[in-house]
Design a protein around this motif. Structure first.
Motif: not given
Lengths: 507, 353
Positions: B89-107
């Protein structure tokens, strides 16, 4: 001939019921005594008292040779007195060598409990005993790699580790040692027992196979309802006489209590079913018919029921249900097609002991009481209430755990569940095992009522009394094959018993 | 004696309250005692809010282990699952990916780990303890890889706001925990799914032969545990904004402690949502109160262990006494059962057929 073991006035009461009633018995040294009786006759109870598993009622006495034992025995005292027990599962550890298995019951050749084991001496010690009985196996062989009869023989040899001397000091109790052996391997085991006797050994031999008893035993002791009813030399008694002794009932023929047998269409058909035990069995059951399946232990009747119920896959053969192909891969598939099952081991396979009576009644059928994905608890309770009333389940409340019910009432819960809903075939495996006489009668009445409704009923049992007055036909299996069919007035306990044993002898 | 095993039918005596709600009573007593000792510090709204919020993520993880436990299996990978999903989640969020992508990918990553566990246990047939232990070890390795063995952070304010936003002083993360608890309670206690899952755990053979597709429920339990661990990881990533490479495993044992504490309520061995939630806060309040009292860290560990031992021993003793009572008395009103012992003896000789 001196007496190896004497039991005097031994009784055992379970929850107010006599399991064993004032049994006095002499086991002569150097002979093989067959201990016979139906399931529940008290054989196992007597053996377990000798093994130190059960505590007998006070008042009984026992001697080994001239020495009186102090009852109740502990397992260690029993062992020290020279009593050895070979159960059907043999108690061998497959993943250990023969020598290690010997050491488990005797001792390891090691200095102290943490010293290194002297494998060489241990193997030599085991080899001596194996040679004594003519077992041609190396002590370092894993038990799991042995043939079934060799495993049994190793199990027997393990009881005699003190060499020839120990033969005379040991009393070996064998509980159905040949039950799971194929016919051709039984001879080897019987041959070994003959060798044992020639060397002065004493054995108590428990078996349902009358032909083996006639071949190997010098005496028969028969228990019935916890009482010793015969203790005599085998002499010239034939199979029929021995079976009569065991059953102990006059040759009455009970009338079929069902008014008429419906001549419905064939509902469930099986062709050439094969599995671990089954060697190609055909079966056809009509609507409204009650068919019994029986045979001696190892005949394959449980396997047949499990295949029909979807709990086991046949290795060959086909099944048809109402004219269509029937290939259940799980019990859930079978139930979806209207074939339900009352399994053999009620406490592990029939009920979930810690769930409530109500939850057990609807187990696997909850979708009938579900609305929008949620359990309709009112509807479920009403259905469970109706079921438990219709099937005479006596319970303080539907919320009580099934564990708190008697065996008979637990079984009625399982039968009620199997009979609920849209059912065309009900299969039962040992329905009266651990069930009291009244509940047994109630279950029989329920099965009659099911048949009247047009349900096909299949009852597999080793309690021949289950079929009398209930079954329209009884199929007798022997070692995986259908060997005889009894119908109508031929369905009596002694006819079935005789057919089972004589067919076993032929096979 | 046939009526006493369930809370609903038991009398409302002291004994029955202690038996069914013992840990809840204990939690309340502890709050009262700590509040009396430290009215200014422990008993402050701020401290209570902090405890509530801090325990949301561990609480969700504790609910994750309830699923496999109810189905009769252990999942030792949920801690590592939380670790890797947080890092993801942190890695994805730090790339600036859209929030929904971060959440969906992590879960989804969490659920996928659960699915692999399910495959290993149900299809391949590996013992669940071993399979999930191996999974935990593998994930710990990937955590080092993903982080490059250093502390990682994200600066996404939107992602942080997802959990740290306060509504009426309460952090949002508490709401997620509450919603998940209610949903899981409903699924476990009110749906056929929950009933069958429990039947799978309490008597797998009987359930299978009654027509319950037990393999499906087992699989669902592992996938559900992975999914919940993934959600916990997502929330952790959002809330903490940073993660060390060794994150995860330290969450595992408290989660099991809470679930086992929870299983002492209602019925011994009955893993349940509300008991687990109380278990989470019981351990948290104990640690928090002791630390404010000035206790060293080691004291809180000892407290957690002792609390677990006492609660589980008490529940075991109560159950044993109950079962002995059942065994001693003639079973049903009808009585007349065949003597139990010879029946089992015969059963043993017949089983092999």
């Amino acid at each position: 001939m001196s007496t190896a073991l004497r039991i005097e006035g031994v009784s055992k009461t379970f929850a107010g019921q006599r399991g064993l009633s004032d049994v006095t018995l002499d086991i002569p040294a150097g002979q093989i005594t067959a201990l016979l009786g139906m399931n529940g006759s008290g054989k196992s109870t007597l053996i377990k008292i000798l093994a130190g598993v059960y505590e007998p009622d006070t008042g009984g006495r026992a001697w080994v040779g001239e020495t009186e034992l102090s009852l109740p025995l502990t397992p260690t005292e029993s062992h020290d007195a020279g009593l050895r027990f070979l159960h059907q599962d043999l108690g061998l550890v497959d993943s250990l060598t023969i020598a290690d298995n010997f050491a488990l019951v005797d001792r390891f050749f090691a200095r102290g409990i943490v010293g290194a084991i002297n494998t060489k001496r241990q193997n030599e010690h085991a080899a001596t005993t194996l040679a004594l009985f003519g077992i041609d196996e190396h002590p370092a062989t894993l038990v799991g790699e042995l043939s079934p009869s060799t495993r049994t023989m190793v199990g027997i040899a393990r009881a005699f580790q003190g060499g020839v001397d120990s033969l005379r000091r040991t009393i070996l109790v064998l509980d159905e040692p040949t039950a799971s052996l194929p016919a051709e391997e039984v001879d080897r085991v019987l041959g070994m027992l003959e060798l044992l006797r020639e060397n002065g050994g004493t054995a108590i031999y428990v078996s349902h196979r009358i032909e083996e008893v006639r071949r190997i035993a010098d005496r028969v002791a028969v228990l019935r309802d916890g009482m010793l009813v015969a203790d005599e030399p085998l002499g010239a008694r034939d199979s029929h006489e021995i079976v009569s002794l065991i059953i102990g009932r006059p040759l009455e023929k009970r009338q079929l209590s069902r008014a008429e047998v419906r001549e419905g269409d064939s509902v469930l058909e099986a062709r050439g079913l094969r599995g671990n035990r089954l060697q190609g069995v055909d079966l056809s059951v009509r609507a409204g018919e009650i068919v019994g399946i029986t045979g001696l232990i190892g005949c394959g009747r449980s396997e047949l029921v499990r295949m029909l119920a979807g709990a086991q896959q046949p290795s060959a053969g086909s099944m048809r249900l109402s004219g269509k192909d029937y290939r259940p891969r799980t019990p859930a598939d079978a139930i979806a097609e209207g074939v339900t099952c009352v399994p053999q081991n009620r406490r592990t396979e029939g009920v979930v002991l810690d769930m409530s009576v109500g939850e057990n009644l609807t187990l696997g059928r909850l979708e009938r009481h579900t609305r929008a994905g949620v359990v309709d608890r009112g509807g479920e309770a009403a259905a469970s209430e109706a079921l438990s009333e219709a099937f005479l389940v006596k319970t303080a409340s539907l919320a009580a755990p099934v564990r708190s019910l008697s065996g008979g009432n637990q079984q009625k819960v399982v039968v009620a569940r199997a009979a609920s809903g849209d059912v065309s075939v009900v299969l039962l495996d040992e329905p009266s095992q651990g069930v009291d006489a009244l509940a047994k009668q109630e279950i029989a009445n329920i099965l009659r009522a099911l048949a009247e409704r047009g349900v096909a009923v299949v009852v597999a049992s080793t309690d021949y009394d289950d079929f009398v007055g209930l079954a329209d036909r009884v199929l007798v299996l022997n070692r995986g094959r259908h060997v005889a069919t009894l119908e109508g007035a031929d369905i009596t306990e002694d006819r079935i018993a005789l057919t089972c044993t004589t067919s076993a002898q032929a096979g | 004696m046939t009526t006493t095993t369930r809370g609903s039918t038991a009398a409302w005596g002291f004994g029955s309250i202690m038996r069914n709600y013992g840990i809840a009573v204990f939690l309340v007593l502890m709050i009262i005692v700590f509040s009396a000792l430290m009215p200014g510090t422990f008993a402050s709204a701020g401290n209570f809010r902090q405890i509530l919020a801090d325990q949301a993520v561990p609480g969700i993880l504790a609910l994750a282990v309830v699923l496999p436990l109810a189905a009769g299996e252990f999942d030792l990978s949920v801690g590592a699952n939380l670790g890797i999903t947080t890092i993801l989640g942190i890695t994805l969020a730090s790339t600036g990916a859209p929030l929904i992508v971060v959440i969906a990918a992590t879960i989804l990553a969490g659920a996928l780990i659960g699915a692999i566990n399910a495959f290993m246990v149900i299809v391949v047939g590996v013992n669940a303890f071993v399979a999930t232990l191996a999974m935990a070890t593998i994930l710990a390795g990937f955590n080092l890889l993903l982080t490059g063995s250093t502390l990682i952070i994200h600066n996404s304010e939107a992602f942080s706001a997802m959990t740290n936003t306060r509504i009426g002083g309460i952090q949002l993360v508490i709401a997620y925990f509450a919603v998940i608890a209610v949903v899981l309670w409903f699924v476990l206690e009110r749906t056929p799914f929950g009933r069958y899952l429990r039947a799978t755990g309490m008597g797998r053979d009987a359930a299978t032969l009654s027509g319950v597709r037990t393999k499906r429920y087992l699989a669902s339990a592992f996938i559900g545990a992975g999914l919940l661990a993934g959600i916990a990881g997502t929330l952790q990533a959002s809330r903490a904004s940073n993660a060390t490479p060794d994150l995860g495993p330290e969450f595992l044992l408290p989660a099991y402690a809470a679930a086992f504490l929870g299983a002492t309520a209602i019925r011994a061995g009955y893993f349940n949502v509300w008991g687990t939630v109380i278990g989470v806060y019981l351990l948290a309040v104990g640690a928090n109160g002791l630390i404010i009292l000035g206790a060293k860290t080691w004291v809180t560990h000892v407290f957690n262990g002792v609390a677990l031992l006492i609660a589980v021993s008490a529940a075991t003793l109560v159950t044993r006494r109950r079962k002995e009572a059942v065994a001693k008395t003639p079973p049903t009103p009808s009585g007349g059962d065949e003597p139990a012992a010879p029946a089992t003896a015969d059963a043993q000789t017949r089983v092999t057929d």
